[in-house]
Design a protein around this motif. Structure first.
Motif, PDB file in Angstrom:
ATOM      1  N   SER A  26       1.125  -1.449  -0.099  1.00  0.00           N
ATOM      2  CA  SER A  26      -0.042   0.188   0.001  1.00  0.00           C
ATOM      3  C   SER A  26       0.732   1.319   0.111  1.00  0.00           C
ATOM      4  O   SER A  26       2.013   1.184  -0.459  1.00  0.00           O
ATOM      5  CB  SER A  26      -0.890   0.140   1.027  1.00  0.00           C
ATOM      6  N   THR A  29       3.051   1.368   2.974  1.00  0.00           N
ATOM      7  CA  THR A  29       3.451   0.476   3.048  1.00  0.00           C
ATOM      8  C   THR A  29       5.223   0.241   1.625  1.00  0.00           C
ATOM      9  O   THR A  29       6.476   0.714   2.599  1.00  0.00           O
ATOM     10  CB  THR A  29       3.251  -0.775   2.718  1.00  0.00           C
ATOM     11  N   LYS A  97      -5.120  -7.260  -4.132  1.00  0.00           N
ATOM     12  CA  LYS A  97      -4.896  -7.128  -3.138  1.00  0.00           C
ATOM     13  C   LYS A  97      -5.367  -6.175  -3.011  1.00  0.00           C
ATOM     14  O   LYS A  97      -6.334  -5.185  -3.038  1.00  0.00           O
ATOM     15  CB  LYS A  97      -3.648  -6.319  -2.509  1.00  0.00           C
ATOM     16  N   LYS A 137      -5.692 -11.520  -3.353  1.00  0.00           N
ATOM     17  CA  LYS A 137      -5.323 -11.753  -2.366  1.00  0.00           C
ATOM     18  C   LYS A 137      -5.882 -10.465  -0.460  1.00  0.00           C
ATOM     19  O   LYS A 137      -6.559  -9.815  -0.942  1.00  0.00           O
ATOM     20  CB  LYS A 137      -3.378 -11.698  -1.780  1.00  0.00           C
ATOM     21  N   SER A 262       7.439 -13.913   3.478  1.00  0.00           N
ATOM     22  CA  SER A 262       8.539 -13.978   3.501  1.00  0.00           C
ATOM     23  C   SER A 262       8.683 -13.761   4.960  1.00  0.00           C
ATOM     24  O   SER A 262       9.189 -13.930   5.532  1.00  0.00           O
ATOM     25  CB  SER A 262       9.873 -13.177   2.508  1.00  0.00           C
ATOM     26  N   GLY A 263       7.809 -12.999   5.321  1.00  0.00           N
ATOM     27  CA  GLY A 263       8.453 -11.903   6.758  1.00  0.00           C
ATOM     28  C   GLY A 263       8.968 -11.614   7.533  1.00  0.00           C
ATOM     29  O   GLY A 263       8.865 -11.705   8.414  1.00  0.00           O
TER      30      GLY A 263
HETATM   31  C1  5MM Z   1       4.165  -7.076  -0.091  1.00  0.00           C
HETATM   32  O1  5MM Z   1       3.605  -6.654   1.377  1.00  0.00           O
HETATM   33  C2  5MM Z   1       2.142  -6.495   1.584  1.00  0.00           C
HETATM   34  C3  5MM Z   1       1.670  -5.660   1.555  1.00  0.00           C
HETATM   35  O2  5MM Z   1       1.388  -4.801   2.645  1.00  0.00           O
HETATM   36  P1  5MM Z   1       0.351  -3.405   3.464  1.00  0.00           P
HETATM   37  O3  5MM Z   1      -0.716  -3.510   2.712  1.00  0.00           O
HETATM   38  O4  5MM Z   1       0.951  -3.277   4.333  1.00  0.00           O
HETATM   39  O5  5MM Z   1       1.038  -2.972   1.970  1.00  0.00           O
HETATM   40  C4  5MM Z   1       1.455  -7.938   1.442  1.00  0.00           C
HETATM   41  O6  5MM Z   1       0.545  -8.110   2.476  1.00  0.00           O
HETATM   42  C5  5MM Z   1       2.894  -8.982   1.290  1.00  0.00           C
HETATM   43  O7  5MM Z   1       1.906  -9.312   0.281  1.00  0.00           O
HETATM   44  C6  5MM Z   1       2.674 -10.786   2.434  1.00  0.00           C
HETATM   45  O8  5MM Z   1       2.683 -10.210   3.599  1.00  0.00           O
HETATM   46  C7  5MM Z   1       3.825 -10.975   1.966  1.00  0.00           C
HETATM   47  O9  5MM Z   1       4.874  -9.833   2.085  1.00  0.00           O
HETATM   48  P2  5MM Z   1       6.062 -10.754   2.534  1.00  0.00           P
HETATM   49  O10 5MM Z   1       7.228  -9.683   2.439  1.00  0.00           O
HETATM   50  O11 5MM Z   1       6.554 -10.931   4.320  1.00  0.00           O
HETATM   51  O12 5MM Z   1       6.898 -11.960   1.777  1.00  0.00           O
END
Ligand code: 5MM
Length: 338
Positions: A26, A29, A97, A137, A262-263
């Motif tokens: 978003s 982020t 998303k 998603k 990946s978290g």
């Molecule tokens: C790429 O980050 C995604 C969006 O996060 P926001 O809604 O906070 O902006 C996030 O949902 C992402 O798709 C997943 O958590 C996987 O990302 P990571 O960095 O954990 O692999």
């Protein structure tokens, strides 16, 4: 709902040697990511950066689909082509998303969240589908603390994930169901295992209650890891074994694929864990990646708002390494060679 089409799309999302690029940050982020590399968070810079990712020559060999943020779904490439069309022309499936973020639960319990965005979702899905999105998603966030997660947080998040998934399938869109147990605390790997089991069992119960067809969805879970502040960190083999054990207990074989988040793991660990799981093998679903940070961090650093070629090179490299990990064919030597 045409289950055959949903199933075909889900299978294509976890095609051998391919995974998903989570580029759905978003605006807030992506600002945090851009701040780290000194790039101003403007719409133009977000367009330039996502153009860099999606025009990286060869990334499509390792990337089945891209999760987009709403702004990007309706944005054009620098050459003037709508991003979803650009991706589709490379055989990469565009996704979106659709959640509106994790919001605090009403006061009275510990600090926990429920993901919102169900109001008006049916109508929004039609708009996204018309723009080219074939999957969606929704991320639920479960945190581990002294008194969390609570039954309340597990229940409301599982319920919302299933409500979202059912609406997606009604619209002919494959839902990625993402229950993320955060790894930012000091908990042990055993605690992560227990909490991951809890949320997965709750999610699959709700998916059943709300008539979600498992053949037409993808699961995006966390791996079973030690909290980042835990003094004892589980090694690669232990993470792989515990994650597979938990998934075998709670994910029905009808689900075509599991694409991990990946978290906050380092790039290399995220790749090594996925590779180790695929080397173990013997599971009924495809195991691949749907990484955000672990796919993009290197590209962002190399680009830093200036060097597009270096950004593309770093992006292609991580895509390739994770594509190999999705086949269980990665090794650290390949990283060093590159
Ligand atoms: C790429 O980050 C995604 C969006 O996060 P926001 O809604 O906070 O902006 C996030 O949902 C992402 O798709 C997943 O958590 C996987 O990302 P990571 O960095 O954990 O692999």
């Amino acid at each position: 709902m045409n289950l055959n089409i949903l199933h075909e799309t889900a299978v294509a999302m976890v095609a051998p040697g391919k995974g998903l690029l989570a580029a759905d940050e978003s605006t807030g982020t992506i600002k945090k990511r851009f701040d780290k590399i000194g790039v101003e968070n403007t719409e133009a810079n977000r367009q330039i950066y996502r153009d860099l990712l999606f025009t990286t020559a060869g990334f499509e060999q390792h990337t089945s689909g891209v999760i987009l943020y709403e702004e990007t779904l309706f944005q054009k490439s620098l050459a003037g082509q709508p991003f979803p069309q650009l991706l589709a022309s490379k055989g990469v499936i565009p996704g979106i998303k659709v959640d509106e973020g994790a919001k605090p639960l009403p006061a009275g319990g510990p600090d926990e969240t429920v993901t919102e965005g169900l109001d008006g979702l049916r109508e929004r899905l039609q708009k996204y589908k018309a723009a080219g999105a074939r999957f969606a998603k929704w991320r639920a966030v479960i945190s581990i603390g002294a008194h969390t997660p609570t039954h309340t947080a597990i229940h409301v998040n599982a319920h919302a994930l299933a409500r979202y998934a059912a609406l997606c399938q009604e619209a002919g869109i494959v839902p990625i169901v993402e229950p993320e147990v955060l790894m930012d605390a000091d908990n042990t790997v055993e605690t992560c295992e227990r909490v991951t089991e809890w949320i997965l069992s709750a999610v699959f119960e709700e998916l059943f209650v709300q008539r979600v067809a498992l053949e037409g969805m993808i699961l995006k879970p966390n791996m079973v890891v030690s909290g980042i502040k835990c003094p004892v960190q589980a090694g690669v083999a232990e993470v792989a074994e515990r994650t597979i054990k938990v998934l075998k207990r709670h994910v029905p074989a009808a689900v075509p694929g599991i694409a991990f988040l990946s978290g906050g793991q380092s790039d290399l660990l995220a790749t090594a864990h996925l590779d180790a799981m695929n080397k173990i093998g013997g599971v009924p679903w495809k195991l691949t990646f749907s990484y955000g940070r672990a796919l993009q961090a290197a590209a962002q650093k190399a680009w830093s708002g200036k060097n597009v070629d270096a950004g593309r090179k770093a992006h292609l490299h991580r895509s390739k390494m994770n594509g190999l990990a999705a086949l269980g064919q990665w090794s650290e030597a390949l990283e060093k060679a590159a």
